[in-house]
Design a protein around this motif. Sequence first.
Motif, PDB file in Angstrom:
ATOM      1  N   THR A 149      74.862  23.663  45.619  1.00 51.97           N
ATOM      2  CA  THR A 149      75.563  23.554  44.111  1.00 51.97           C
ATOM      3  C   THR A 149      76.677  22.153  44.169  1.00 51.97           C
ATOM      4  O   THR A 149      77.276  22.287  43.048  1.00 51.97           O
ATOM      5  CB  THR A 149      76.099  24.696  43.789  1.00 51.97           C
ATOM      6  OG1 THR A 149      77.568  24.901  44.342  1.00 51.97           O
ATOM      7  CG2 THR A 149      74.945  25.981  43.976  1.00 51.97           C
ATOM      8  N   ARG A 150      76.439  21.287  45.018  1.00 45.01           N
ATOM      9  CA  ARG A 150      77.319  20.129  44.937  1.00 45.01           C
ATOM     10  C   ARG A 150      76.583  19.377  43.810  1.00 45.01           C
ATOM     11  O   ARG A 150      75.475  19.009  43.812  1.00 45.01           O
ATOM     12  CB  ARG A 150      77.652  19.474  46.168  1.00 45.01           C
ATOM     13  CG  ARG A 150      78.436  20.443  47.235  1.00 45.01           C
ATOM     14  CD  ARG A 150      78.599  19.519  48.301  1.00 45.01           C
ATOM     15  NE  ARG A 150      79.469  20.497  49.390  1.00 45.01           N
ATOM     16  CZ  ARG A 150      79.802  19.958  50.602  1.00 45.01           C
ATOM     17  NH1 ARG A 150      79.315  18.579  51.013  1.00 45.01           N
ATOM     18  NH2 ARG A 150      80.449  20.401  51.519  1.00 45.01           N
ATOM     19  N   SER A 151      77.483  18.671  43.046  1.00 47.63           N
ATOM     20  CA  SER A 151      77.031  17.376  42.158  1.00 47.63           C
ATOM     21  C   SER A 151      77.013  16.358  42.917  1.00 47.63           C
ATOM     22  O   SER A 151      77.741  16.080  43.796  1.00 47.63           O
ATOM     23  CB  SER A 151      78.057  17.277  40.831  1.00 47.63           C
ATOM     24  OG  SER A 151      79.460  16.911  41.261  1.00 47.63           O
ATOM     25  N   LEU A 152      76.087  15.248  42.434  1.00 52.52           N
ATOM     26  CA  LEU A 152      76.046  13.923  43.094  1.00 52.52           C
ATOM     27  C   LEU A 152      77.017  13.180  42.402  1.00 52.52           C
ATOM     28  O   LEU A 152      76.905  12.565  41.293  1.00 52.52           O
ATOM     29  CB  LEU A 152      74.688  13.462  43.079  1.00 52.52           C
ATOM     30  CG  LEU A 152      74.411  12.127  43.905  1.00 52.52           C
ATOM     31  CD1 LEU A 152      74.543  12.480  45.394  1.00 52.52           C
ATOM     32  CD2 LEU A 152      73.099  11.721  43.530  1.00 52.52           C
ATOM     33  N   ASP A 153      78.333  12.978  42.921  1.00 47.51           N
ATOM     34  CA  ASP A 153      79.316  12.021  42.323  1.00 47.51           C
ATOM     35  C   ASP A 153      79.315  10.633  42.881  1.00 47.51           C
ATOM     36  O   ASP A 153      78.990  10.418  43.894  1.00 47.51           O
ATOM     37  CB  ASP A 153      80.622  12.712  42.565  1.00 47.51           C
ATOM     38  CG  ASP A 153      80.969  14.168  42.251  1.00 47.51           C
ATOM     39  OD1 ASP A 153      79.935  14.472  41.049  1.00 47.51           O
ATOM     40  OD2 ASP A 153      81.710  14.960  42.667  1.00 47.51           O
ATOM     41  N   CYS A 154      80.066   9.745  41.921  1.00 50.40           N
ATOM     42  CA  CYS A 154      80.535   8.464  42.399  1.00 50.40           C
ATOM     43  C   CYS A 154      81.297   8.501  43.723  1.00 50.40           C
ATOM     44  O   CYS A 154      82.214   9.275  44.009  1.00 50.40           O
ATOM     45  CB  CYS A 154      81.204   7.639  41.406  1.00 50.40           C
ATOM     46  SG  CYS A 154      81.655   6.033  41.717  1.00 50.40           S
ATOM     47  N   PRO A 155      80.891   7.438  44.913  1.00 51.46           N
ATOM     48  CA  PRO A 155      81.696   7.859  46.021  1.00 51.46           C
ATOM     49  C   PRO A 155      83.095   7.184  45.721  1.00 51.46           C
ATOM     50  O   PRO A 155      83.959   7.048  46.646  1.00 51.46           O
ATOM     51  CB  PRO A 155      81.056   6.857  47.088  1.00 51.46           C
ATOM     52  CG  PRO A 155      80.028   6.001  46.098  1.00 51.46           C
ATOM     53  CD  PRO A 155      79.763   6.778  45.029  1.00 51.46           C
ATOM     54  N   HIS A 156      83.225   6.396  44.658  1.00 48.46           N
ATOM     55  CA  HIS A 156      84.624   5.752  44.457  1.00 48.46           C
ATOM     56  C   HIS A 156      85.362   6.277  43.310  1.00 48.46           C
ATOM     57  O   HIS A 156      86.684   6.269  43.309  1.00 48.46           O
ATOM     58  CB  HIS A 156      84.344   4.265  44.118  1.00 48.46           C
ATOM     59  CG  HIS A 156      83.369   3.682  44.979  1.00 48.46           C
ATOM     60  ND1 HIS A 156      83.917   3.218  46.297  1.00 48.46           N
ATOM     61  CD2 HIS A 156      82.147   3.081  44.861  1.00 48.46           C
ATOM     62  CE1 HIS A 156      82.938   2.500  46.903  1.00 48.46           C
ATOM     63  NE2 HIS A 156      81.757   2.618  46.108  1.00 48.46           N
ATOM     64  N   CYS A 157      84.807   7.178  42.579  1.00 52.46           N
ATOM     65  CA  CYS A 157      85.442   8.023  41.399  1.00 52.46           C
ATOM     66  C   CYS A 157      85.160   9.395  41.569  1.00 52.46           C
ATOM     67  O   CYS A 157      84.268   9.875  42.106  1.00 52.46           O
ATOM     68  CB  CYS A 157      85.184   7.314  40.092  1.00 52.46           C
ATOM     69  SG  CYS A 157      85.251   5.471  40.079  1.00 52.46           S
ATOM     70  N   ASP A 158      86.003  10.209  40.941  1.00 54.08           N
ATOM     71  CA  ASP A 158      85.965  11.647  40.845  1.00 54.08           C
ATOM     72  C   ASP A 158      85.174  12.237  39.540  1.00 54.08           C
ATOM     73  O   ASP A 158      85.503  13.191  38.981  1.00 54.08           O
ATOM     74  CB  ASP A 158      87.297  12.302  40.897  1.00 54.08           C
ATOM     75  CG  ASP A 158      87.292  13.777  40.758  1.00 54.08           C
ATOM     76  OD1 ASP A 158      86.364  14.189  41.888  1.00 54.08           O
ATOM     77  OD2 ASP A 158      88.260  14.514  40.804  1.00 54.08           O
ATOM     78  N   ILE A 159      84.098  11.605  39.435  1.00 52.51           N
ATOM     79  CA  ILE A 159      83.187  11.779  38.318  1.00 52.51           C
ATOM     80  C   ILE A 159      81.627  11.822  38.755  1.00 52.51           C
ATOM     81  O   ILE A 159      81.133  11.192  39.640  1.00 52.51           O
ATOM     82  CB  ILE A 159      83.398  11.049  36.955  1.00 52.51           C
ATOM     83  CG1 ILE A 159      83.204   9.616  37.286  1.00 52.51           C
ATOM     84  CG2 ILE A 159      84.654  11.059  36.643  1.00 52.51           C
ATOM     85  CD1 ILE A 159      83.137   8.782  36.135  1.00 52.51           C
ATOM     86  N   PRO A 160      80.751  12.706  37.978  1.00 55.30           N
ATOM     87  CA  PRO A 160      79.291  12.693  38.377  1.00 55.30           C
ATOM     88  C   PRO A 160      78.607  11.210  38.036  1.00 55.30           C
ATOM     89  O   PRO A 160      78.967  10.739  37.157  1.00 55.30           O
ATOM     90  CB  PRO A 160      78.673  13.834  37.593  1.00 55.30           C
ATOM     91  CG  PRO A 160      79.901  14.690  37.275  1.00 55.30           C
ATOM     92  CD  PRO A 160      81.103  13.731  37.157  1.00 55.30           C
ATOM     93  N   LEU A 161      77.716  10.999  38.702  1.00 55.03           N
ATOM     94  CA  LEU A 161      76.932   9.891  38.476  1.00 55.03           C
ATOM     95  C   LEU A 161      75.930  10.374  37.331  1.00 55.03           C
ATOM     96  O   LEU A 161      75.363  11.742  37.200  1.00 55.03           O
ATOM     97  CB  LEU A 161      75.990   9.553  39.836  1.00 55.03           C
ATOM     98  CG  LEU A 161      76.653   8.926  40.817  1.00 55.03           C
ATOM     99  CD1 LEU A 161      76.126   8.585  42.048  1.00 55.03           C
ATOM    100  CD2 LEU A 161      77.350   7.554  40.439  1.00 55.03           C
ATOM    101  N   VAL A 162      75.533   9.230  36.454  1.00 49.81           N
ATOM    102  CA  VAL A 162      74.577   9.462  35.212  1.00 49.81           C
ATOM    103  C   VAL A 162      73.172   8.845  35.575  1.00 49.81           C
ATOM    104  O   VAL A 162      73.316   7.479  36.057  1.00 49.81           O
ATOM    105  CB  VAL A 162      75.340   9.041  34.177  1.00 49.81           C
ATOM    106  CG1 VAL A 162      74.280   9.265  32.693  1.00 49.81           C
ATOM    107  CG2 VAL A 162      76.638   9.947  33.844  1.00 49.81           C
ATOM    108  N   TYR A 163      72.075   9.455  35.433  1.00 49.74           N
ATOM    109  CA  TYR A 163      70.823   8.825  35.851  1.00 49.74           C
ATOM    110  C   TYR A 163      70.441   8.101  34.601  1.00 49.74           C
ATOM    111  O   TYR A 163      70.278   8.785  33.442  1.00 49.74           O
ATOM    112  CB  TYR A 163      69.929   9.955  36.234  1.00 49.74           C
ATOM    113  CG  TYR A 163      68.415   9.401  36.119  1.00 49.74           C
ATOM    114  CD1 TYR A 163      68.080   8.308  37.040  1.00 49.74           C
ATOM    115  CD2 TYR A 163      67.457  10.273  35.602  1.00 49.74           C
ATOM    116  CE1 TYR A 163      66.877   7.740  37.180  1.00 49.74           C
ATOM    117  CE2 TYR A 163      65.899   9.582  35.903  1.00 49.74           C
ATOM    118  CZ  TYR A 163      65.763   8.475  36.524  1.00 49.74           C
ATOM    119  OH  TYR A 163      64.542   7.932  36.908  1.00 49.74           O
TER     120      TYR A 163
END
Length: 585
Positions: A302-316
């Motif tokens: 259930t982990r979200s795929l987040d930006c490795p540099h920021c604390d927010i999810p990546l958008v497809y």
Amino acid sequence: LLEDDRLDLPTLRALEKKGAVEILDLPVSIFEREVAPTRPPLLSKAQGAAWNVIERNLAQRNSRPILVHGVTGSGKTELYLRAAAWCLREGVGAIVLVPEIALATQIVRRFEERFPGKVAVIHSELGDADRHATWTAIARGDRPIVVGPRSALFAPVPALGAIVIDEEQDGAYKQDSPPTYQAIRLAHKIAQARTSALILGSATPSVESYFAATSRAFTLVTLPERIGFSPAGMDTEDRERELAMPGVEIVDMRHEVKATGAALISTPLQHLIGSALERAEQSIVLLNRRGMSTIVICRNCTRSLDCPHCDIPLVYHQDLQRLMCHRCGYQMRPIQKCPACVGPLDYFGAGTQRIESEVACLFPSARVMRVDRESTRRVGGYDATIRRIQRGEVDIVVGTQIVAKGLDFPRVTAVGVVQADSALYLPDFRSAERTFQLLTQVAGRAGRRSTPGRVVVQTYTPRHYAIQAAARHDYLAFYEREIEFRAQQRYPPYSRLIRLSIRDKSDEKCRDEGEELAVEIDSVIRGNGFDAEVFGPAPAFVAKIRDHYQWQIIVRGGVPGFNQLVGAIPLRSPWSIDVDPQSLL
């Protein structure tokens, strides 16, 4: 060449690098277009009453702000044009501010058509040669009317008669980077120093501005009705014919999903768009979120795929075949396995790309166009995009808030809002206000001619007062509930805020320095008897950006003595200070 919709500046720059074309900066080019002046139309009764107030302030050189609260389509721009015309007759200049020059092509065009050869347009995309030529023409008095974003306040108008601020509620009037300033407060200071009139206009005034108007710090004039668009020279009675505000239907998506399974485009919205297509009319579908999928979650952990540099999810983004961070610009190719547990990934949520795809499937014969930052950058710019819509080359526009602000599309009769409550529960005291403003503004794009407009608002919280008030086009109902909330929680306008923030690669350093600074600020407040309190330190809503952690301290102070409080706040590097922040996120 850029008037050709098939070309854009990045394409020309690429051709220049290959030696195929040469791009020249010609200073006179910005002043070469000749336009026949247009005639001013007749005013409605409400416009006439508002103009009397504005004209009196202009004549008396009264700098007390005038707030023009007019519903969408009520004719606020005509009052701005008349104020500029008054200034020209008196031999003085006018500055007209718009939130973003890219979103104000229509108002710029109206000023250029009314006052050919007298208008200078300032914006950040001007080259050095054009900027110098524009600045020189303003300083000489050759271009006494200046139109531009907040930086146009600094234009060297020799004699200033009026400052106009359109869409005064817009957050773009606050500059957060040094030198920081709030354009409306600065405009008031400039108007006082130069004895100029100050005119603020909006269909959805900021709570602070409307509070100032009800407290008589501002002068309030209202335009409560939409007006007809009869040509100049028609009888006054025809010109004053009231146009109905668009009817709004609220769709409770909790019931819609259970009944039909339609989580994106509800049945009522499908019917609305279909009816508009049958009548050869245009529709707008708004979702204030870019991309195809807004969150990618592992089905196992259930982990979200987040930006490795920021604390927010990546958008497809499907068209680019990339997962992207909307904060730092990081990109990666789509993956199907979770990096943490190698479980399968599910792509959830919806952005404008997904809505565009859904609409195209539902209406395969319709011409669908997406309007957001990415799409307008590729198709020749925002102005070219707007011209395509106005020429009727598009049937359905799918866009973010970029399509909601101040645009007049004669053929648009249907508007749909997807996920109207997406910003409603963000941890920011202005979230309800921004939701109400966005819904009201986008609904105002429908039915601006004789054909009645219809709006469908899809929401999971249909009883919220911001959504209910927007559906009724009832600003006062919203304001009364919102001002009660602000008073109870002591938020602006009952106080003013200071946001101090720090960024560092060490989370512990941010926390430790924050705790030290908070104690120091509290000591200053107590020692000087300021009416203020300190909140924090705490991680920011987005706790990490570009590998740097973010922490913040909020200081809330009473309105009297606030400037002295700001001057007494201890500040040291690397802390930054934001007075009257537009957001606490």
